[in-house]
Design a protein around this motif. Structure first.
Motif, short mmCIF file in Angstrom:
data_model
loop_
_atom_site.label_atom_id
_atom_site.label_comp_id
_atom_site.label_asym_id
_atom_site.label_seq_id
_atom_site.Cartn_x
_atom_site.Cartn_y
_atom_site.Cartn_z
N LYS A 5 0.86 -1.20 0.00
CA LYS A 5 0.00 0.00 0.00
C LYS A 5 0.89 1.24 0.00
O LYS A 5 1.61 1.48 0.96
CB LYS A 5 -0.92 0.01 1.23
CG LYS A 5 -1.84 1.19 1.22
CD LYS A 5 -2.79 1.18 2.41
CE LYS A 5 -3.51 2.48 2.36
NZ LYS A 5 -4.63 2.76 2.89
N SER A 6 0.82 1.97 -1.09
CA SER A 6 1.67 3.15 -1.23
C SER A 6 0.94 4.25 -1.96
O SER A 6 -0.13 4.05 -2.50
CB SER A 6 2.96 2.77 -1.96
OG SER A 6 2.64 2.18 -3.19
N ASN A 7 1.57 5.41 -1.97
CA ASN A 7 0.98 6.57 -2.64
C ASN A 7 2.11 7.44 -3.18
O ASN A 7 3.25 7.36 -2.72
CB ASN A 7 0.11 7.36 -1.66
CG ASN A 7 -0.63 8.48 -2.36
OD1 ASN A 7 -1.26 8.30 -3.39
ND2 ASN A 7 -0.56 9.68 -1.79
N ILE A 8 1.75 8.27 -4.13
CA ILE A 8 2.68 9.24 -4.72
C ILE A 8 2.00 10.60 -4.69
O ILE A 8 0.82 10.72 -5.03
CB ILE A 8 3.00 8.91 -6.19
CG1 ILE A 8 3.50 7.48 -6.35
CG2 ILE A 8 4.00 9.91 -6.76
CD1 ILE A 8 3.50 6.99 -7.80
N THR A 9 2.73 11.62 -4.30
CA THR A 9 2.23 12.99 -4.43
C THR A 9 3.29 13.84 -5.11
O THR A 9 4.49 13.59 -4.94
CB THR A 9 1.83 13.59 -3.07
OG1 THR A 9 1.11 14.80 -3.28
CG2 THR A 9 3.01 13.85 -2.16
N THR A 10 2.87 14.79 -5.90
CA THR A 10 3.79 15.69 -6.57
C THR A 10 3.93 16.96 -5.75
O THR A 10 2.93 17.55 -5.34
CB THR A 10 3.26 16.06 -7.98
OG1 THR A 10 3.03 14.86 -8.70
CG2 THR A 10 4.25 16.94 -8.72
N ILE A 11 5.18 17.33 -5.51
CA ILE A 11 5.42 18.57 -4.77
C ILE A 11 6.53 19.37 -5.44
O ILE A 11 7.36 18.81 -6.16
CB ILE A 11 5.77 18.32 -3.29
CG1 ILE A 11 7.03 17.48 -3.17
CG2 ILE A 11 4.63 17.68 -2.54
CD1 ILE A 11 7.59 17.48 -1.78
N ALA A 12 6.52 20.65 -5.22
CA ALA A 12 7.60 21.51 -5.67
C ALA A 12 8.25 22.21 -4.48
O ALA A 12 9.22 22.93 -4.65
CB ALA A 12 7.08 22.54 -6.68
N TRP A 13 7.74 21.98 -3.29
CA TRP A 13 8.32 22.59 -2.09
C TRP A 13 9.29 21.57 -1.49
O TRP A 13 8.97 20.83 -0.57
CB TRP A 13 7.27 22.97 -1.07
CG TRP A 13 6.11 23.80 -1.56
CD1 TRP A 13 4.84 23.77 -1.07
CD2 TRP A 13 6.07 24.78 -2.60
NE1 TRP A 13 4.04 24.65 -1.74
CE2 TRP A 13 4.77 25.28 -2.70
CE3 TRP A 13 7.03 25.27 -3.49
CZ2 TRP A 13 4.40 26.26 -3.62
CZ3 TRP A 13 6.65 26.24 -4.42
CH2 TRP A 13 5.36 26.72 -4.45
N THR A 14 10.51 21.55 -2.03
CA THR A 14 11.54 20.62 -1.60
C THR A 14 12.91 21.21 -1.86
O THR A 14 13.07 22.09 -2.70
CB THR A 14 11.39 19.25 -2.32
OG1 THR A 14 12.32 18.33 -1.76
CG2 THR A 14 11.59 19.37 -3.81
N GLY A 15 13.89 20.69 -1.14
CA GLY A 15 15.25 21.16 -1.36
C GLY A 15 16.23 20.59 -0.36
O GLY A 15 15.85 19.85 0.55
N ILE A 16 17.49 20.93 -0.54
CA ILE A 16 18.57 20.52 0.35
C ILE A 16 18.69 21.57 1.45
O ILE A 16 18.65 22.76 1.18
CB ILE A 16 19.90 20.43 -0.44
CG1 ILE A 16 19.78 19.36 -1.52
CG2 ILE A 16 21.07 20.14 0.50
CD1 ILE A 16 20.91 19.39 -2.54
N ILE A 17 18.87 21.12 2.70
CA ILE A 17 19.05 22.08 3.79
C ILE A 17 20.34 21.88 4.56
O ILE A 17 20.68 22.70 5.40
CB ILE A 17 17.84 22.09 4.75
CG1 ILE A 17 17.53 20.71 5.29
CG2 ILE A 17 16.62 22.69 4.08
CD1 ILE A 17 16.44 20.69 6.35
N ASN A 18 21.08 20.79 4.28
CA ASN A 18 22.36 20.56 4.95
C ASN A 18 23.14 19.54 4.13
O ASN A 18 22.55 18.69 3.48
CB ASN A 18 22.13 20.05 6.37
CG ASN A 18 23.36 20.18 7.24
OD1 ASN A 18 23.87 21.26 7.44
ND2 ASN A 18 23.85 19.05 7.73
N SER A 19 24.49 19.62 4.19
CA SER A 19 25.28 18.68 3.40
C SER A 19 25.95 17.58 4.21
O SER A 19 26.27 16.54 3.66
CB SER A 19 26.32 19.43 2.56
OG SER A 19 27.11 20.24 3.38
N ASP A 20 26.18 17.77 5.51
CA ASP A 20 26.81 16.72 6.31
C ASP A 20 26.26 16.75 7.73
O ASP A 20 26.71 17.57 8.53
CB ASP A 20 28.33 16.89 6.32
CG ASP A 20 29.05 15.72 6.94
OD1 ASP A 20 28.44 14.64 7.07
OD2 ASP A 20 30.24 15.88 7.29
N PRO A 21 25.25 15.93 8.02
CA PRO A 21 24.69 14.90 7.15
C PRO A 21 23.82 15.54 6.06
O PRO A 21 23.33 16.65 6.21
CB PRO A 21 23.83 14.05 8.09
CG PRO A 21 23.39 15.01 9.15
CD PRO A 21 24.56 15.96 9.33
#
Length: 183
Positions: free
Chosen positions: A26-42
């Motif tokens: 049981k799974s789902n997919i949603t499309t978003i554009a509010w995403t990004g990188i906030i830190n590199s390590d970790p």
């Protein structure tokens, strides 16, 4: 001369992400554009998802998700996953997507997307209309032809889509409009 506007989504373009969550059953997919990188390590990323979305419910329950990056050939499917509810349809089936088994988490990826980023939720921030899921990247699955000999990602070969205003773009060319795709 500049004109002053009320706050709106002016920071653009944004990457289009097909966020998948759940299990193989049981799974789902949603499309978003509010995403990004906030830190590199970790390596930390975020996705902001409306509280009413089924994907929000699933991510809250299981604590992980996959950020799948679609190409210009998948704009219709990306639009469908963002405008239809997973409570009403099986988006994997409707889009002819194949669930791929993730290496480090329970949520499946989307085999047809060239890049799948496996994420474990570390923190949730309530922001109003959306909750921001801050997550650690625990694994990335990527098509080998998108890597050079040093395993650097060749993004220019991927033809990934972005979103600005109400339009989808690939390589600075309009390829769709939210709710009414060009393809």
């Amino acid at each position: 001369m500049k004109k002053s506007l009320k706050p709106t989504a002016a920071l653009a373009p944004n990457p289009v992400a097909l966020v998948s969550a759940g299990s193989l059953e049981k799974s789902n997919i949603t499309t978003i554009a509010w995403t990004g990188i906030i830190n590199s390590d970790p390596m930390l990323v975020y996705v902001s998802i409306r509280k009413t979305r089924l994907a929000h419910e699933m991510i809250t329950e299981i604590g992980n998700f996959v950020i799948n990056l679609p190409t210009d050939k998948q704009v219709v499917e990306a639009d469908l996953c963002g405008t239809k509810s997973g409570r009403d349809i099986d988006k994997y089936k409707e889009c002819n997507f194949t669930k791929s088994i993730s290496s480090m988490i329970t949520s499946p990826g989307i085999k047809e997307c060239p890049i799948n980023i496996e994420c474990k939720v570390k923190e949730v921030k309530n922001l109003g209309s959306h909750d921001m899921f801050i997550a650690e990247v625990v694994n990335i699955n990527i098509e080998e032809e998108l890597l050079d000999s040093n395993d650097n990602i060749l993004f220019e070969k991927a033809n990934l889509i972005s979103f600005a205003g109400k339009k989808y773009f690939a390589n600075n060319k309009e390829v769709g409009y939210r709710g009414v795709c060009l393809k």
